[in-house]
Design an enzyme around this catalytic site. Sequence first.
Site, short mmCIF file in Angstrom:
data_model
loop_
_atom_site.label_atom_id
_atom_site.label_comp_id
_atom_site.label_asym_id
_atom_site.label_seq_id
_atom_site.Cartn_x
_atom_site.Cartn_y
_atom_site.Cartn_z
N HIS A 7 46.53 5.01 -23.43
CA HIS A 7 46.35 6.09 -24.26
C HIS A 7 47.56 7.06 -24.35
CE1 HIS A 7 45.02 7.92 -20.37
NE2 HIS A 7 45.48 8.84 -20.74
N GLU A 43 37.80 16.49 -22.26
CA GLU A 43 38.52 15.70 -23.05
C GLU A 43 37.70 14.69 -23.82
OE1 GLU A 43 39.63 13.03 -19.48
OE2 GLU A 43 38.91 11.46 -20.68
N HIS A 84 51.38 13.46 -22.59
CA HIS A 84 51.65 12.31 -21.69
C HIS A 84 51.58 11.15 -22.30
CE1 HIS A 84 47.73 12.74 -20.49
NE2 HIS A 84 47.59 11.80 -20.22
N GLU A 134 51.51 8.32 -17.16
CA GLU A 134 50.31 8.07 -16.22
C GLU A 134 50.27 6.20 -16.35
OE1 GLU A 134 47.10 9.76 -18.19
OE2 GLU A 134 45.48 8.86 -16.85
N1 CMX Z 1 56.04 16.38 -20.33
C1 CMX Z 1 57.07 16.41 -19.89
N2 CMX Z 1 57.53 17.52 -19.24
C2 CMX Z 1 56.75 18.13 -18.61
C3 CMX Z 1 55.37 18.08 -18.60
C4 CMX Z 1 55.13 16.92 -19.44
N3 CMX Z 1 53.74 17.00 -19.95
N4 CMX Z 1 54.79 19.02 -17.84
C5 CMX Z 1 55.80 19.61 -17.38
N5 CMX Z 1 56.89 19.27 -17.65
C6 CMX Z 1 58.34 19.85 -17.10
C7 CMX Z 1 58.25 21.02 -17.48
O1 CMX Z 1 58.78 21.48 -18.79
C8 CMX Z 1 59.47 21.84 -16.41
O2 CMX Z 1 60.91 21.30 -16.84
P1 CMX Z 1 62.00 22.51 -16.84
O3 CMX Z 1 61.96 22.80 -15.08
O4 CMX Z 1 63.23 21.78 -17.07
O5 CMX Z 1 61.52 23.62 -17.46
C9 CMX Z 1 58.97 20.81 -15.36
O6 CMX Z 1 58.43 19.38 -15.87
C10 CMX Z 1 58.12 21.38 -14.09
O7 CMX Z 1 57.13 21.99 -14.91
P2 CMX Z 1 55.94 23.11 -14.60
O8 CMX Z 1 55.81 23.78 -15.90
O9 CMX Z 1 56.73 23.91 -13.70
O10 CMX Z 1 54.93 22.57 -14.17
P3 CMX Z 1 54.47 21.79 -12.52
O11 CMX Z 1 56.03 21.30 -11.92
O12 CMX Z 1 53.68 22.59 -11.97
O13 CMX Z 1 53.61 20.60 -13.01
C11 CMX Z 1 53.41 18.05 -13.29
C12 CMX Z 1 54.48 19.35 -13.65
C13 CMX Z 1 54.03 17.07 -14.29
C14 CMX Z 1 53.71 18.00 -11.74
C15 CMX Z 1 52.00 18.45 -13.59
O14 CMX Z 1 51.96 18.74 -14.94
C16 CMX Z 1 51.09 17.40 -13.12
O15 CMX Z 1 50.85 17.05 -11.96
N6 CMX Z 1 50.62 16.40 -14.20
C17 CMX Z 1 49.74 15.39 -13.84
C18 CMX Z 1 48.53 15.65 -14.09
C19 CMX Z 1 47.96 15.95 -15.39
O16 CMX Z 1 48.75 16.17 -16.35
N7 CMX Z 1 46.66 16.02 -15.61
C20 CMX Z 1 46.21 16.43 -16.96
C21 CMX Z 1 45.89 15.12 -17.78
C22 CMX Z 1 44.46 14.34 -17.16
C23 CMX Z 1 44.33 12.79 -17.72
O17 CMX Z 1 45.37 12.20 -18.44
O18 CMX Z 1 43.48 12.33 -17.50
CO CO Z 2 45.55 10.72 -19.65
#
Ligand code: CMX
Ligand code: CO
Length: 142
Positions: A7, A43, A84, A134
């Site tokens: 996805h 979602e 993502h 993912e």
């Molecule tokens: N795509 C690209 N870059 C991303 C991002 C994304 N979706 N999310 C965060 N970033 C980047 C930010 O821009 C930031 O970069 P800079 O330091 O250069 O500004 C950096 O990563 C850190 O971001 P943050 O805003 O401080 O956020 P966190 O570190 O707290 O979290 C992440 C980032 C990836 C660890 C967190 O989003 C995560 O755990 N994601 C996995 C879970 C998820 O997304 N769940 C929702 C979807 C559920 C599903 O698909 O079922």
């Molecule tokens: Co997803």
Amino acid sequence: MLTRIDHIGIACFDLDKTVEFYRATYGFEVFHTEVNEEQGVREAMLRINGTDDGGSSYLQLLEPTREDSAVGKWLAKNGQGVHHIAFGTADVDGDAAAIRDKGVRVLYDEPRTGSMGSRITFLHPKDCHGVLTELVTSAAAR
Ligand code: CMX
Ligand code: CO
């Protein structure tokens, strides 16, 4: 082995309005909806096509259930858009371990529960050229 696009995750402020846009504009219907409290999302999965391995490809429309969730934080910073990409595999544990061995940060020690009883994990976007990635093993593949 990663065998398909499972996805594309799209973050939105209003799930119902976004679902209606995809229905009215493209004719995509909702295949499944759920709330995943662990991920902090409500979602809708829109099934786009089936694939050779028996899995499917979806759009995953995501509305945050709380501001401090991954999607809530991302929306506040970036606005709506592609959040993502998710690859499908029959073996999320094995693929995640192999990718971790290549030096890419895998966010979870053990895969967690995703849409429709799937098992999911994420790769850190900073290790993936800016793309939150993912890995998914769908319930049907287990
Ligand atoms: N795509 C690209 N870059 C991303 C991002 C994304 N979706 N999310 C965060 N970033 C980047 C930010 O821009 C930031 O970069 P800079 O330091 O250069 O500004 C950096 O990563 C850190 O971001 P943050 O805003 O401080 O956020 P966190 O570190 O707290 O979290 C992440 C980032 C990836 C660890 C967190 O989003 C995560 O755990 N994601 C996995 C879970 C998820 O997304 N769940 C929702 C979807 C559920 C599903 O698909 O079922
Ligand atoms: Co997803």
